[in-house]
Design an enzyme around this catalytic site. Structure first.
Site, mmCIF file in Angstrom:
data_model
loop_
_atom_site.group_PDB
_atom_site.id
_atom_site.type_symbol
_atom_site.label_atom_id
_atom_site.label_comp_id
_atom_site.label_asym_id
_atom_site.label_seq_id
_atom_site.Cartn_x
_atom_site.Cartn_y
_atom_site.Cartn_z
ATOM 1 N N GLY A 123 6.232 3.113 1.287
ATOM 2 C CA GLY A 123 6.500 2.091 0.318
ATOM 3 C C GLY A 123 6.255 0.674 1.024
ATOM 4 N N TYR A 124 5.177 0.037 1.119
ATOM 5 C CA TYR A 124 4.723 -0.904 1.658
ATOM 6 C C TYR A 124 4.253 -1.979 0.609
ATOM 7 C CZ TYR A 124 5.138 -0.060 6.658
ATOM 8 O OH TYR A 124 5.635 0.404 7.730
ATOM 9 N N GLU A 240 -0.978 3.796 12.485
ATOM 10 C CA GLU A 240 -1.665 4.032 11.172
ATOM 11 C C GLU A 240 -3.387 3.959 11.642
ATOM 12 O OE1 GLU A 240 -0.724 2.231 7.686
ATOM 13 O OE2 GLU A 240 -2.485 3.116 6.442
ATOM 14 N N SER A 380 -7.101 -4.240 5.678
ATOM 15 C CA SER A 380 -8.538 -4.347 5.024
ATOM 16 C C SER A 380 -9.398 -4.604 6.327
ATOM 17 C CB SER A 380 -8.524 -5.076 3.899
ATOM 18 O OG SER A 380 -8.401 -6.524 4.372
ATOM 19 N N GLU A 382 -10.946 -7.093 6.290
ATOM 20 C CA GLU A 382 -11.062 -8.615 6.557
ATOM 21 C C GLU A 382 -9.696 -9.011 7.243
ATOM 22 O OE1 GLU A 382 -11.881 -7.237 3.549
ATOM 23 O OE2 GLU A 382 -13.890 -7.596 3.551
#
Lengths: 395, 406
Positions: A123-124, A240, A380, A382
């Site tokens: 839950g981020y 991650e 992302s 970016e």
């Protein structure tokens, strides 16, 4: 044991434990997730062998393998088309609890992750907090020995299957946005939680939105100190990002393209493998994939020598996902209209019916669709470039 | 030399190409290799400033003899020759380390032409007569070499060579006689001796029948027209008019130039690519530094995300290139079957990355980088020259794709 012997041992185990039905689920993966039931069956088989969490320290149930051995294991699993295990418990929360959790939390949660009894989701992100994660608003307000949580989380993968969620919540509005965030563990069956599935572009539900309406959670479920959750989250994000070997995925993609290119014909009636323009485009991506392979090997070499991969892991995330997307495009070009039939039921491992078109065409379009997300999730492309600019180039 | 790379045997299934599988890549350089790198880095940083380089480049001299003599004194020129001929026995890793430093510092002296290419051809295939004429002086920095192969309209394919070398001509059976023209012979203006790729048999379009012939430039009938190149180096056109050299001036075997050229060209590709990696790293550093201090719109332009991301992309292209460079050098030293394929991947990658990094270095510097005054544009021109040599991006991608196991 030599690496070669180790590999033989891994292969022998996989031959026996990875039954055809589970393997089919791995073959049919169109994203980082495989069919849930098959995934958990494979998870439990690995746990029986003691191999479900190779990256954990041995005292918590890890395997004590060298980096090479862990890599070999990962590689063999992928090459054998084993379903990928859910990363949220083993790759993300586990190492984080081992680092920041209390003794009670470790003793309670770690064995349940290993056994598969607990299925975790993350839950981020929130509707208003994506790349700018620190702007998150889901609040946890102290009420006696509990927190009351209100707000919502989005892009929560496999929340529909999970019985637990780890969340970043706002416990303070003072100071910098990062300074008021805490990390907390929540039961998915707690009162006040609602899970709304989100249908993806491929027609499949992988993501959800999770709503919290006065959800009561004990203070003992905090990981790390109150308002120090950002540090915990950053540690987890590194796991991650760093925990992925893109080369293995790329090699599987290349193998598939090769197979397609010797079976399918281009607009001039040549096999795609004999089309020089296609070959050069393929080579263009394959050269980058090879360069990334050696970059991953450099990182592993540095890790073996006690060094730190540093921001090269951001490079790997960007290049690994972008290269994967370019391979998807090549497959789409080879197949033409044959990529178009939408056959969701045929993507189930127990499907018994007749597939439209060749088997290798079944996953191409869903993979192409789903891989658009690869440069969005996990920081992302970016954000990764921001990290490189700041941390490597000192800009 | 200590190269620590862990290997397991060929275990990947055939779907994945690559003849071997490395588990990790960690090149631990030997003390000698580290000293070579440090010495090159230090000497060049202390003594090879851009303004000094430009004085030489803008003069009549092809390059600085003073620097070249120092390179010899520092042992760089003899580094990769076998110990039996007076060298230090270094290999591809040494070539890579040194070439990268030469690229980083924009060195115009003809290391690749005289040492990696010409010197190695002679060391590996020269007769006693040829070797004794020049090899010691090459390593001592007193003799310059060049490889004359390209011909007008044929600047890409060696098999298209038409220049005729007649063995044992009727008028004098103990010589080789050359007639024809060679174009853009790099380091040709400075060369004391050139190695000419010439046809002794076969037809245009065939590699078979090509031979390498050593011709001292003062040989009668050998005419030279010298000029500079856009990257600040020297070159020449050569015309051979009934040029006669002794029969033992054949380098390698008659009609089989390819056998000798192949291993030497591998080192040449590595050297050029390592030079490009060095040049790219200098360009990235310069661009980062410049954008941090350049103020526009009331702040440093390094704060603009579009520029930050561009520089992050430059960094990634550089590091991917570096990974392939390390792998190629290591595979060459191992004598790996896979080295050729890896070198093609490297040359193709350099072509793309080199352009990306150099074009964007100019773009981000703005107008100042389009002038002769700043070094940025000169790195750009050197990278362009490297991309023009020994196979374009398309050539090497084609060669690489030939390795696909369809």
């Amino acid at each position: 044991m030599s690496d070669i012997e180790f590999r033989e041992e891994v292969r022998a185990f996989i031959r026996e434990a990875l039954t055809t039905d589970i393997q089919r689920a791995g073959e049919l993966m169109t994203s980082v997730f495989a069919n849930f039931d098959a995934t958990m069956t494979w998870h439990r088989r690995l746990n029986e062998k003691g191999w479900v969490a190779p990256d954990w320290p041995e005292e918590y149930g890890g395997t004590g393998w060298s980096l090479n051995q862990r890599y070999i294991f990962q590689e063999e699993c992928k090459l054998a088309n084993a379903p990928s295990l859910l990363a949220m418990g083993i790759q993300m929360l586990g190492p984080m609890l081992i680092h920041y959790g209390t003794e009670e939390q470790k003793a309670y949660y770690l064995p349940r992750i290993l056994s598969g009894e607990d299925v975790w989701c993350q839950g981020y992100s929130e509707p208003g907090a994506g790349s700018d994660l620190a702007s998150l608003k889901t609040s946890a307000v102290r009420d006696g020995d509990d927190y009351l949580i209100n707000g919502s989380k989005i892009w929560t993968s496999y929340a529909q299957f999970a019985n637990k969620i780890f969340c970043l919540v706002r416990t303070s509005k003072e100071g910098k946005p990062q300074a008021g965030i805490s990390f907390i563990l929540v039961d998915m069956d707690a009162e006040g939680i609602q899970v709304d599935p989100i249908v993806g572009l491929d027609g499949v539900i992988e993501q959800c939105q999770v709503f919290f309406d006065n959800v009561r959670v004990s203070v003992s479920q905090l990981v790390g100190k109150e308002n120090e959750g950002w540090e915990v989250a950053k540690y987890l994000l590194e796991f991650e990002r760093g925990g992925h070997n893109f080369t293995i995925d790329h090699k599987k993609q290349m193998a598939k393209i090769c197979k397609q290119a010797v079976s399918e014909y281009d607009s001039e009636g040549r096999l795609w493998a004999q089309n020089p323009v296609f070959n050069n485009r393929f080579a263009d991506v394959a050269v980058d994939a090879l360069a990334l392979e050696y970059t991953e090997l450099r990182i592993k070499g540095a890790l073996n020598a006690g060094g730190n991969p540093g921001a090269l892991s951001s490079l790997c995330k960007v290049m690994g996902t972008e290269i994967g997307q370019r391979f998807n495009e090549l497959s789409m070009d080879i197949l033409g209209v044959q990529a178009l039939p939408k056959q969701l039921e045929a993507l189930e491992p127990d499907f018994q019916g007749e597939i439209v078109g060749p088997d290798y065409a079944l996953t191409t379009m869903p993979e192409y669709i789903n891989n658009r997300a690869s440069t969005i999730y996990g920081g992302s492309a970016e954000i990764q470039r921001d990290i490189i600019a700041k941390r490597v180039l000192g800009l | 030399m200590v190269v620590r790379l862990k290997f397991s045997a060929t275990l990947l299934p055939s779907v994945c190409w690559g003849s071997e599988e490395i588990s990790t890549m960690y090149i631990e350089f030997s003390d000698e290799q580290r000293m070579l790198k440090d010495s090159a880095e230090k000497y060049l940083q202390d003594n090879y400033d851009f303004d000094g380089r430009q004085v030489v480049v803008n003069s009549e001299a092809p390059f600085s003899m003073q620097h070249w003599s120092m390179f010899a004194n520092l042992g760089w020129l003899a580094m990769t020759f076998e110990e039996e001929v007076g060298g230090f026995g270094g290999g591809a890793l040494e070539t890579m380390l040194l070439s990268e430093q030469l690229g980083t510092n924009l060195v115009v002296e003809p290391y690749v032409e005289t040492i990696v290419l010409g010197g190695q051809l002679i060391a590996r295939g020269g007769s006693e007569n040829v070797t004794s004429q020049c090899l010691d002086s090459v390593m001592a920095g007193e003799y310059q070499l060049a490889f004359a192969w390209a011909e007008k309209h044929h600047a890409h394919a060696m098999q298209d060579i038409a220049l005729i070398a007649k063995l044992k001509p009727q008028e004098n059976p103990s010589v080789i006689q050359l007639n024809g023209h060679k174009t853009v012979v790099l380091n040709g203006a400075a060369a004391d001796g050139i190695i000419v790729l010439a046809r002794t048999a076969g037809n245009v379009g065939e590699m078979d029948g090509l031979s390498l012939v050593f011709v001292p430039v003062n040989t009668k009938g050998c005419e030279r027209r010298s000029y500079k190149t856009h990257d600040g180096r020297n070159a020449a056109e050569f015309t051979f008019n009934q040029v006669q050299v002794p029969a033992d001036h054949i380098i390698g075997k008659v009609g089989q130039a390819q056998a000798l050229l192949k291993p030497v060209m591998q080192q040449v590709l590595l050297s050029l690519c390592a030079e490009a990696v060095g040049a790219m790293s200098s360009l990235l550093t310069a661009t980062v530094d410049y954008t941090k201090q350049r103020q526009q719109f009331g702040r440093s332009i390094a704060q603009f995300q579009v520029l930050r991301h561009r520089m992050a992309d430059m960094f990634m292209e550089l590091e991917l290139s570096r990974s392939l460079m390390l792998a190629a050098a290591w595979k060459l030293d191992q004598g790996s079957d896979d080295a050729e394929r890896c070198l093609s991947a490297l040359k193709a990658k350099i072509a793309k990355a080199g352009k990306f990094v150099s074009h964007n270095a100019i773009q981000l510097h703005g107008g100042i980088a389009t002038t002769d005054e700043l070094n940025v544009g000169h790195f750009f021109k050197r990278i362009a020259a490297i991309n023009s040599q020994f196979g374009t991006r398309d050539d090497h991608l084609s060669r690489f794709s030939a390795s696909f196991q369809y």
